[in-house]
Motif scaffolding. Structure first.
Motif, PDB file in Angstrom:
ATOM      1  N   THR A 159       0.841  -1.192   0.000  1.00 48.53           N
ATOM      2  CA  THR A 159       0.000   0.000   0.000  1.00 48.53           C
ATOM      3  C   THR A 159       0.877   1.243   0.000  1.00 48.53           C
ATOM      4  O   THR A 159       1.823   1.331   0.772  1.00 48.53           O
ATOM      5  N   ALA A 160       0.559   2.183  -0.878  1.00 50.15           N
ATOM      6  CA  ALA A 160       1.251   3.475  -0.915  1.00 50.15           C
ATOM      7  C   ALA A 160       0.223   4.561  -0.638  1.00 50.15           C
ATOM      8  O   ALA A 160      -0.878   4.546  -1.196  1.00 50.15           O
ATOM      9  N   GLN A 161       0.578   5.483   0.256  1.00 51.70           N
ATOM     10  CA  GLN A 161      -0.272   6.633   0.541  1.00 51.70           C
ATOM     11  C   GLN A 161       0.527   7.882   0.185  1.00 51.70           C
ATOM     12  O   GLN A 161       1.628   8.089   0.695  1.00 51.70           O
ATOM     13  N   ILE A 162      -0.047   8.694  -0.692  1.00 49.66           N
ATOM     14  CA  ILE A 162       0.650   9.858  -1.222  1.00 49.66           C
ATOM     15  C   ILE A 162      -0.183  11.098  -0.954  1.00 49.66           C
ATOM     16  O   ILE A 162      -1.363  11.158  -1.307  1.00 49.66           O
ATOM     17  N   GLU A 163       0.431  12.100  -0.328  1.00 46.72           N
ATOM     18  CA  GLU A 163      -0.270  13.347  -0.027  1.00 46.72           C
ATOM     19  C   GLU A 163      -0.392  14.201  -1.280  1.00 46.72           C
ATOM     20  O   GLU A 163       0.607  14.499  -1.936  1.00 46.72           O
ATOM     21  N   LEU A 164      -1.621  14.584  -1.590  1.00 38.47           N
ATOM     22  CA  LEU A 164      -1.905  15.454  -2.728  1.00 38.47           C
ATOM     23  C   LEU A 164      -2.921  16.508  -2.312  1.00 38.47           C
ATOM     24  O   LEU A 164      -4.010  16.607  -2.891  1.00 38.47           O
ATOM     25  N   PRO A 165      -2.593  17.322  -1.296  1.00 36.59           N
ATOM     26  CA  PRO A 165      -3.566  18.291  -0.803  1.00 36.59           C
ATOM     27  C   PRO A 165      -3.960  19.294  -1.881  1.00 36.59           C
ATOM     28  O   PRO A 165      -3.117  19.815  -2.598  1.00 36.59           O
ATOM     29  N   GLY A 166      -5.258  19.510  -1.990  1.00 34.52           N
ATOM     30  CA  GLY A 166      -5.763  20.500  -2.940  1.00 34.52           C
ATOM     31  C   GLY A 166      -5.884  20.002  -4.360  1.00 34.52           C
ATOM     32  O   GLY A 166      -6.392  20.714  -5.212  1.00 34.52           O
ATOM     33  N   ALA A 167      -5.429  18.792  -4.641  1.00 34.44           N
ATOM     34  CA  ALA A 167      -5.537  18.258  -6.003  1.00 34.44           C
ATOM     35  C   ALA A 167      -6.932  17.696  -6.219  1.00 34.44           C
ATOM     36  O   ALA A 167      -7.579  17.213  -5.301  1.00 34.44           O
ATOM     37  N   ASP A 168      -7.412  17.782  -7.436  1.00 34.12           N
ATOM     38  CA  ASP A 168      -8.704  17.212  -7.805  1.00 34.12           C
ATOM     39  C   ASP A 168      -8.454  15.793  -8.310  1.00 34.12           C
ATOM     40  O   ASP A 168      -7.627  15.597  -9.211  1.00 34.12           O
TER      41      ASP A 168
END
Length: 144
Positions: free
Chosen positions: A51-60
């Motif tokens: 499992t990979a969790q990637i932060e993409l705040p504000g992305a649609d």
């Protein structure tokens, strides 16, 4: 912090410092206004999956594309600026906008056909099953 955890952190930091100085010497703008930005990722695994969790705040989510090639997870997309800069006076301008490009080396061979992705609260979570040969086998022990 263990040596396994430290090496990726140091490598990531070194890449960021190298990129920063490359921009400075070329006379390009600060990282916050560059067209490409780096986003943090956590990778974990269980017996059966990675499992990979990637932060993409504000992305649609509709602007994000995820693929797996060989043993590398590729995330591409765009985070669009929500305001016009020409009519505003900023005392700080630190948020990143533009192209998102992140590649994450997966620690195990995976079966890309089993991949699934979800997006919640600005975090992209990608889960993919380990390849059959990476799972190993359990052997029952007979007690005599």
């Amino acid at each position: 912090m263990t040596a396994m955890m430290t090496k990726p952190v140091v490598q990531s930091l070194r890449k960021e410092v190298d990129r920063f100085f490359d921009r400075v010497w070329e006379g390009r703008p600060e990282p916050s206004v560059l067209a490409v930005w780096h986003t943090p990722a956590d990778v974990s695994d269980t017996t059966d999956a990675v499992t990979a969790q990637i932060e993409l705040p504000g992305a649609d989510p509709k602007d994000i594309r995820v693929s797996i090639k060989d043993q590398t997870l590729l995330v591409r997309g765009e985070k669009k600026r929500e305001i016009e800069l020409k009519d505003a006076n900023f005392s700080n301008l630190e948020r990143c906008y533009g192209t998102i490009h992140r590649s994450v080396d997966l620690p195990w061979p995976v079966d890309a056909a089993t991949a699934s992705a979800t997006f919640k609260n600005g975090v992209l979570t990608v889960k993919v099953d380990k390849a059959a040969d990476a799972k190993g086998t359990s052997i029952a022990i007979k007690v005599m």
